[in-house]
Structure formats: structure tokens, C-alpha cells
Design a protein around this motif. Structure first.
Motif, short mmCIF file in Angstrom:
data_model
loop_
_atom_site.label_atom_id
_atom_site.label_comp_id
_atom_site.label_asym_id
_atom_site.label_seq_id
_atom_site.Cartn_x
_atom_site.Cartn_y
_atom_site.Cartn_z
N MET A 1 0.85 -1.18 0.00
CA MET A 1 0.00 0.00 0.00
C MET A 1 0.89 1.24 0.00
N ASN A 2 0.71 2.13 -1.00
CA ASN A 2 1.46 3.38 -1.09
C ASN A 2 0.62 4.54 -0.55
N VAL A 3 1.23 5.38 0.25
CA VAL A 3 0.55 6.53 0.81
C VAL A 3 1.58 7.62 1.07
N THR A 4 1.16 8.89 0.99
CA THR A 4 2.11 9.98 1.21
C THR A 4 1.84 10.68 2.54
N TYR A 5 2.86 11.31 3.05
CA TYR A 5 2.82 12.03 4.32
C TYR A 5 1.75 13.13 4.29
N ASN A 6 1.75 13.93 3.22
CA ASN A 6 0.81 15.05 3.14
C ASN A 6 -0.64 14.57 3.04
N TRP A 7 -0.85 13.46 2.35
CA TRP A 7 -2.22 12.93 2.21
C TRP A 7 -2.74 12.48 3.57
N LEU A 8 -1.90 11.80 4.35
CA LEU A 8 -2.30 11.37 5.69
C LEU A 8 -2.60 12.58 6.57
N LYS A 9 -1.81 13.64 6.40
CA LYS A 9 -1.98 14.82 7.24
C LYS A 9 -3.29 15.55 6.96
N GLU A 10 -3.89 15.32 5.79
CA GLU A 10 -5.20 15.92 5.50
C GLU A 10 -6.29 15.35 6.41
N GLU A 159 5.88 3.13 1.44
CA GLU A 159 5.37 1.84 0.93
C GLU A 159 5.20 0.93 2.13
N ILE A 160 3.94 0.57 2.42
CA ILE A 160 3.62 -0.16 3.64
C ILE A 160 3.26 -1.60 3.30
N GLY A 161 3.93 -2.52 3.97
CA GLY A 161 3.62 -3.94 3.80
C GLY A 161 2.56 -4.36 4.80
N LEU A 162 1.42 -4.81 4.30
CA LEU A 162 0.29 -5.16 5.16
C LEU A 162 0.11 -6.67 5.24
N THR A 163 -0.28 -7.14 6.40
CA THR A 163 -0.68 -8.54 6.54
C THR A 163 -2.10 -8.69 5.99
N PRO A 164 -2.47 -9.88 5.51
CA PRO A 164 -3.79 -10.05 4.86
C PRO A 164 -4.98 -9.68 5.73
N ASN A 165 -4.84 -9.76 7.05
CA ASN A 165 -5.99 -9.46 7.92
C ASN A 165 -6.28 -7.97 8.04
N ARG A 166 -5.32 -7.11 7.66
CA ARG A 166 -5.52 -5.67 7.82
C ARG A 166 -5.99 -5.02 6.52
N SER A 167 -7.09 -5.52 6.00
CA SER A 167 -7.64 -4.96 4.77
C SER A 167 -8.14 -3.52 4.98
N ASP A 168 -8.43 -3.15 6.23
CA ASP A 168 -8.90 -1.78 6.49
C ASP A 168 -7.81 -0.74 6.20
N CYS A 169 -6.55 -1.18 6.18
CA CYS A 169 -5.44 -0.25 5.92
C CYS A 169 -5.04 -0.21 4.45
N LEU A 170 -5.87 -0.79 3.57
CA LEU A 170 -5.65 -0.65 2.13
C LEU A 170 -6.28 0.65 1.65
N SER A 171 -6.19 1.67 2.49
CA SER A 171 -6.73 3.00 2.17
C SER A 171 -6.01 4.02 3.02
N VAL A 172 -6.02 5.26 2.56
CA VAL A 172 -5.39 6.34 3.32
C VAL A 172 -6.14 6.53 4.63
N ILE A 173 -7.46 6.48 4.57
CA ILE A 173 -8.28 6.72 5.75
C ILE A 173 -8.05 5.64 6.80
N GLY A 174 -7.80 4.40 6.35
CA GLY A 174 -7.55 3.30 7.28
C GLY A 174 -6.25 3.48 8.04
N ILE A 175 -5.20 3.91 7.33
CA ILE A 175 -3.91 4.15 7.99
C ILE A 175 -4.03 5.36 8.90
N ALA A 176 -4.76 6.38 8.43
CA ALA A 176 -4.95 7.58 9.25
C ALA A 176 -5.70 7.24 10.55
#
Length: 802
Positions: A1-10, A159-176
């Protein structure tokens, strides 16, 4: 999962550096595998003004420019033609190092000095291709300002490596969400402002779900009068920053919302939908459908499809159809947002070899509550970027509505398992920050209802893990484990298993290992009778694929599939075996019976190819010889080879069952031609199957050693005619039935069929060795005993001595 610092900060107003954020995410279990600081080291690429542009005196396609960087005016040679005098550009000054380790130096180009380079998006790593240099808006920043700062492109890509159970973090909002929960901050969700017209959505389109078990929720919105066009620069740059290519404003919005909220969306050209209907159903067996990648797909009855009134228009949760794609002429859009069962999407995607960003999320499970939120967000952006009228209301078919079950949680149990001493209030606060609904119970425990987006939280231990994660793994005190060192010797069963495995390898066989899971139809290929207990297999509760949905009841299908696979790779001389467990349902038992079994398969030439080898094919007796080697090694007595009641998967007349006394311990024979065909094997295969558990019980580990006789031996041969159906073993048994200590060894050394032998008969020659442990046998004693044996053979088996 790719995400940027500025996008998370929104979405979360955190106050940590990108390096600190990378560490925080990793400690939350969201491992940062790589981190790229965009614009880092490119401060020497600055905003500059082209004060003069004239033709290069020595080259037709080059320009000689005078460029002001705010400190000085520099001469720069440029080959691009998409700018003019007075434009604001990106100037890479001498000493700047561009992506690809390209260093800018003072140089002469066709005789003219160039003190820098005017850059394009591609040269700065902002795009894969570019038609010319970057022309910045006038007055974007003071001259000499770093370009990445002026454009707001200074950012960090994680670039974040996710385990299969954390499907909620396949989004910016999930990581946020995780960042907010860890830091105790509030989330800011994207705002959707819907401006709807009077036309109702349900008057334009209808939605019918025929398989609510596979599609519990399907929502749609209708937009008319829109215009498909290139996306604005901010949207292109946002998608490019995480590695997604821009297509057009409509498709880009669906991709943006998917990455932002984790909800895959799909846009249909509504004018191309027949009957203005959406029907969610399973495909007809053999139904064909062309996906967006222009590939014709043949579907089966387990594939879920989105259809109009006549035909499929999308492969649910995986890819849209070519017959309804958004084109440059599209003016009406049906926007889809749905929830599909993960197992159904995973099965279809794997079978068709299709893996998309959409299927990646649906296979792991998405938040069913975000279906309409993502739909409204996408509709707002499409109207904003493509114009048009948004119809009133959305169609939200939700037949599978259900609430999350409450989990009984004990805070003291969490402290005990984690090894910490958190206050009860602190533990409840952690769960509340995760958006769990927490209520106190009378017995002191806590009732916790997890949010829908955390589909991985199902049990108390999952909640305990969340407490440990949010409190910090680094807060768990390091302690030395308390344990005893126990040296267990292998059991007799384990020792025999290892020795038999080594014995088979030493006899030129190769061990294989197959999955314990198999397909339900694999046993049917063996032509077993309907009432055979091996048909009754234990089903898996959540199989990944149909081909691995039950526990195996026999090792033969896996062995034969491996044999066929090796033959397809032109490995034709095979000697394979497997020693593994099978799983048989126990009568009235919760757990299955798991006996260890041995199977083997032999095919091809006996000694392999070679100029000095006879190139003989293996036969029944090669497989029988391997079995005899195992039985001799285990010293199992009373062995007999019975041809009655053969197994259905063996060739009639070319197989037998193996008995030790009255106990059946296995079988050996040539594979039945129909079974060969079922497994797509073209050459004869000889198999054996042994019940290892029975062999261990019958084996004798203590060997009796007898000193050889010091007296000479004497041999006598008997040639006889016997009927074809008379088993040679009966002759040996009849001879040994003469219980005489002087009969040392009996061996069949010749079998003949042909000239001089009547039809239906065979000539067999037996050699008997006589020896006494007490004296040298006289000729008369040997002759008497030998004649007695011949008389017994003649009377009991009706043989004819030749």
C-alpha cells in the motif's frame, strides 16, 4: 500500500516528522518497507524566469536562453519548444543531481555555454513521460524558490507492507485511523457536498440482487450531462504520487476514492446499459464476457457478474466490461459502490488469473458501512470535475444488513497475557479510540462491539492484540522465558517411519509432499464404489479454492496428480513415494482418525536411458519388490498375496491385496486404464499402498540370528506343469507344509510358456535346498524327503511333474 505524508496529514493533524511517522507505523504493525522523500536533494532546482529566448546560432532545434534565478542571469541551451520568453520555468542549476543520478554541469552545446538545464516533469521524476519542459503559473513564487516547495510537492512516499488481515489499511483513511488512535487525535473525514436535481435515481435505473449471499449490499447513483475530459493537475499529481496512471476525470475519481476510503467503485456508461437495469447474479455456465483489458473470459456458475437487462457488463469486484466502459463521448454515468463476499471474488479472480486493485480489496474484505460514504464522495467529485446533474437520492439495495456481534472482553485477562499492568480505564480508552462500542457488564467484564471496518476483530484475543498494539509493543517488558529443557527420544513409531523413509530413498525412490487438502472429485477419479468410506471427506470451513476444500482420505490422488505433472514435463522414468497422514471421519468423534499411510508409483524404464542399459520397462514385480523390501525390513511375518476382491483403481488381473495373517496391510498393482485416463496419464503406472500403522504393530524389531550350518547342502530341482490360474505361492506353501528342518530354502527359478506346453498351462521350475544342522544328509534321506514333497504336490495341487 502506497501513501504519502501530506495525504495522511489531510485526515489527521499530527505533528511528527516523516521519519518519526515511519517508526510509529511500523510499531503499529504497519511495516514501512520503503520511504522515498519526494523533492529531497532537489533544492537546486528553482523557479526561474526566461528573460530572453533566441535561436541557437549553430543548431536549428535548439534555443539559447537568458534565465534569471533571482540572483543572476544565466545562459542556458534548451531543446524544448513549448515555452516562450517571459515564461516561469524550473531551472536545474549547476551542481543539482536529478533522479537517475544525473548531475548538472557547466557545458558547451554546439559551441555555446550552458549553465544549467530547464527541466520537464519526467526529468524531475514527476511523470513517466512529458512533451516539454515545465511551464509554471506566473507569480507562483519568488525567483530562486525550490520548485518542489513552490508546487507543494515536497512530500514523503511510504510503501507499507500489510498482513492479509488488515484490509482496512488498504486505504489512506484506514492508515490515518490507526495514527489517530495511537496519538489520541481526531479524524477528519472527506467532506461530500451533494447538489441533487429533481430527477430521482430510481426512476432512471433499477437494481436487483439475485444472490444476496454473495452481494449483501449494492448502491448506485446516476449523473447526467457530464463531460469526460483529462483530470485537473492536482488529481493527476495525487494519483501519480502513489504510482497510479491518470486516465480521465471520471475514472480517476473512482481510483482516488478507492485509495482514499478503501471502497472500490465502478462507473458505467449508462446509455450503453440495456433496459436501464442492474442485475447482480451468478453467471451461466460457459457464458462469455469481454473485460476492459479486451480479453474474452469464459465464466462458470460460481462467478458473480453485474448485468444489464440482457448481458454481463462487469465481473463483480474485479473488472468492468468493454461493453459499458467510460469513453470520451460518455455523458451519462451510473456509479456503482457495493460489497461482495471475499471468498466469491477470490475464487473467480484466482481461476481467471485476474488481480486488480479492486479484487485485492474485495478478496480481503471491505467496510460494508463505507459503501454509501464512498459513493457520495465520488459523486461530489465527478460533478465538480466533469459537470452534469446528480439525480436525487441513491439506490441502496441492502438485503444482507447485519450488526456486529458483541465480544466479551476481560481487561485483567489482557494484562495477564500481554504481561503489563494497564489501568482498566486506559484499556477501555484504547478500545474507544479504535471506534469500538464499549459497555460495562455486571460481572466486571466489558462488552465490546468492533466497528464494521475492522473485520479481523472476531474474538477476545483479537481485542487483546489491539490493546498491546496501541499501547505499544515497546512497552511490553522484556523477560527471560521460563522453561525446562526436555530431551525426548523418538518413539518406536517415529524411528520406524524414518527408517522406512530412508529405505525407500535408498531403493532409488523419490519422496514427494502433497497438500493435505484436496478436491472433492479427486477420489471419484479412482472409481471407488458408491459406499466406499473414502468418499466421506472432512470439509474445510473456509477453503481458499474448490481444489483444496476437503481433507484427503487417501494419498493416491495426490500421488497420481504429481506423476501426471512430472510426465507433462517429460520426466518419464519415475519412482515416487509419499508417507503422510490421511484424515478419516471418526464415528461419533469430534476429531478425525489420522493414520499414516505409504503410497508409491513406478513407471518408465527400470534403469533409465543409457547405451549399456537394457532399456527394460518396469512391471508389476518391480512394485511388488519394493513392497517386499519394506516388509522384509520390518520383519512382518505370514505375508500372502491375494488376488480376490481387488481395489477398483487397479487393472483387473494385474493386482493383489497384501495380507499379514488375516490382516490386510495394503495392495499393489497396475493402475486401471480408466483411472489413468482420469488423471491424464498416458503410460502404465504401477502403484502400491500400505497401512503404516498396521505394519508398525506387526513388525518385529528384535531379530533372531541363527548361525549357519557347518554341514554341506544339497539341491534338487522339480519341473512341473501347472494350470495358469494356480498361484506360484501355493506351490511354495505346499512344499513348506512338509514341516521338515532339513528344507532350508525354496525358490522358483524358471517359468516357461510356449512350445511343448499345453494352452492354459505353464511350466514352472522349483529349486529346493536341503541341509541339516546335525549331520551330513545321506542321499537316501534327501531322495525320500524329495519324493514325499513331489507326492504332496501331485495329490494336493494336481501338478504334473515333467
Amino acid at each position: 500500500m502506497n501513501v504519502t505524508y501530506n495525504w495522511l496529514k489531510e485526515f489527521v493533524d499530527f505533528d511528527v516528522t516523516s521519519d518519526e511517522l515511519a517508526s510509529l507505523l511500523t510499531m503499529l504493525g504497519l511495516e514501512v518497507e520503503s520511504m522515498v522523500k519526494l523533492g529531497d536533494g532537489l533544492d537546486d532546482v528553482v523557479v526561474a524566469l526566461v528573460e530572453e529566448k533566441r535561436q541557437h546560432p549553430n543548431a536549428d532545434k535548439l534555443s539559447l536562453c537568458r534565465v534569471n534565478n533571482g540572483k543572476e542571469v544565466l545562459d542556458v541551451v534548451c531543446g524544448a519548444q513549448n515555452f516562450s520568453q517571459g515564461d516561469t520555468v524550473a531551472l536545474a542549476q549547476i551542481g543539482a543531481i536529478l533522479p537517475g543520478d544525473f548531475k548538472i554541469k557547466r557545458s558547451k552545446i554546439r559551441g555555446e555555454e550552458s549553465c544549467g538545464m530547464l527541466c520537464s516533469d519526467k526529468e524531475l521524476g514527476l511523470a513517466e513521460e512529458s512533451a516539454g519542459i515545465i511551464v509554471l503559473p506566473p507569480g507562483i513564487a519568488t525567483l530562486g524558490t525550490p520548485v518542489f516547495t513552490a508546487l507543494g510537492l515536497k512530500d514523503t512516499l511510504f510503501e507499507i507492507g500489510l498482513t492479509p488481515n488488515r484490509s482496512d489499511c488498504l486505504s489512506v483513511i484506514g492508515i490515518a485511523r490507526d495514527i489517530a488512535a495511537k496519538l489520541g487525535l481526531k479524524m477528519k473525514f472527506p467532506h461530500s457536498t451533494l447538489v441533487e436535481c429533481s430527477e430521482r435515481t430510481d426512476s432512471v435505473i433499477s437494481v436487483t440482487i439475485k444472490n444476496p449471499d454473495l452481494c449483501p449490499r449494492y448502491a448506485a447513483r446516476y449523473i447526467s450531462g457530464c463531460k469526460v475530459a483529462p483530470s485537473p493537475e492536482w488529481l493527476v499529481k495525487r494519483l501519480n504520487s502513489i504510482g497510479i496512471r491518470s486516465i480521465n476525470n471520471v475514472v480517476d475519481v473512482t481510483n482516488l476514492v478507492m485509495m482514499e476510503l478503501g471502497q472500490p467503485l465502478h462507473a458505467f456508461d449508462c446509455l450503453r446499459l440495456s433496459g436501464k437495469q442492474i442485475v447482480v447474479r451468478t453467471a451461466e455456465e460457459g457464458e462469455q464476457f469481454t473485460t476492459l483489458d479486451n480479453q474474452l473470459r469464459t465464466l462458470n456458475s460460481t462467478d458473480l457478474v453485474i448485468c444489464d437487462a440482457e448481458r454481463p457488463v462487469a465481473l463483480a469486484g474485479i473488472m468492468g466490461g468493454l461493453n459499458s466502459e467510460i469513453e470520451s463521448t460518455t455523458t451519462t454515468i451510473l456509479l456503482e459502490s457495493a460489497f461482495f463476499k471475499p471468498a466469491a471474488i477470490r475464487k473467480t479472480a484466482k481461476r481467471l488469473g485476474l488481480h486488480t486493485e479492486s479484487s485485492h480489496r474485495f478478496e480481503r474484505g471491505i467496510d460494508i458501512d463505507s459503501v454509501t460514504r464512498a459513493l457520495d464522495r465520488a459523486a461530489t467529485l465527478i460533478v465538480e470535475l466533469a459537470g452534469g446533474l446528480l439525480s436525487h437520492g441513491c439506490i441502496d439495495a441492502y438485503p444482507g444488513r447485519s450488526d456486529r456481534a458483541a465480544i466479551l472482553f476481560r481487561p485483567e485477562k489482557a494484562n495477564e497475557l500481554i504481561g503489563i499492568n494497564l489501568e482498566r480505564v486506559a484499556i477501555i480508552d484504547i478500545l474507544t479510540r479504535l471506534e469500538c462500542q464499549v459497555s460495562q457488564c455486571a460481572d466486571g467484564s466489558v462488552s465490546v462491539v468492533p466497528p464494521h471496518y475492522r473485520i479481523d476483530i472476531e474474538r477476545e484475543i483479537d481485542l487483546i492484540e489491539e490493546v498491546a498494539r496501541l499501547n505499544g509493543y515497546d512497552q511490553i517488558p522484556a523477560t527471560m522465558p521460563i522453561a525446562r529443557v526436555i530431551s525426548d527420544r523418538p518413539t518406536r513409531h517415529q524411528e520406524i517411519e524414518k527408517k522406512v523413509r530412508d529405505l525407500l530413498v535408498n531403493n532409488g525412490m523419490t519422496e514427494i509432499i502433497n497438500f493435505s487438502f484436496t478436491a472433492p472429485e479427486s477420489v471419484r477419479k479412482l472409481l471407488l464404489s458408491v459406499d466406499d468410506p473414502r468418499h466421506t471427506a472432512i470439509k474445510l470451513a473456509n477453503p481458499l479454492i474448490d481444489e483444496q476444500s476437503v481433507m484427503r482420505t487417501t494419498l493416491l490422488p495426490g500421488l497420481l496428480e504429481t506423476t501426471a505433472r512430472n510426465m507433462n514435463f517429460r520426466s518419464l522414468d519415475l519412482k515416487l513415494f509419499e508417507i503422510r497422514r490421511v484424515y478419516l471421519p471418526g464415528k461419533g468423534e469430534d476429531m478425525p482418525c489420522e493414520p499414516l499411510c505409504i503410497v508409491g508409483a513406478i513407471t518408465g524404464t527400470r534403469d533409465g536411458d543409457g547405451w549399456s542399459r537394457p532399456n527394460e520397462l518396469v512391471d508389476f514385480f518391480d512394485a511388488k519388490g519394493v513392497v517386499e523390501t519394506v516388509l522384509d525390513f520390518l520383519d512382518v511375518g505370514g505375508i500372502s498375496w491375494v488376488t480376490e476382491n481387488q481395489e477398483s483403481y487397479y487393472h483387473p488381473g494385474k493386482s493383489c491385496k497384501i495380507f499379514a495373517g488375516r490382516e490386510c496391510v495394503g495392495s499393489v498393482g497396475e493402475l486401471h486404464p480408466s483411472v489413468q485416463k482420469n488423471f491424464e496419464i498416458e503410460k502404465p503406472v504401477f502403484c502400491f499402498e500400505l497401512d503404516f500403522e498396521k505394519l508398525v504393530k506387526l513388525s518385529r524389531t528384535k531379530k533372531t540370528i541363527t548361525a549357519p550350518s557347518r554341514f554341506p547342502d544339497s539341491t534338487r530341482d522339480v519341473a512341473m506343469l501347472i494350470p495358469e490360474e494356480l498361484a506360484a505361492a501355493k506351490i511354495i506353501d505346499c512344499i513348506r507344509a512338509e514341516k521338515s528342518n532339513e528344507i532350508e530354502h525354496v525358490q522358483i527359478f524358471d517359468v516357461y510358456r510356449g512350445k511343448g506346453v499345453p494352452d492354459g498351462y505353464k511350466s514352472i521350475a522349483v529349486r529346493i535346498r536341503y541341509r541339516s544342522f546335525e549331520r551330513t544328509l545321506a542321499e537316501e534321506e534327501i531322495a525320500s524327503l524329495h519324493n514325499k514333497i513331489i507326492t504332496n504336490l501331485t495329490n494336493k495341487l494336481k501338478i504334473t511333474v515333467r
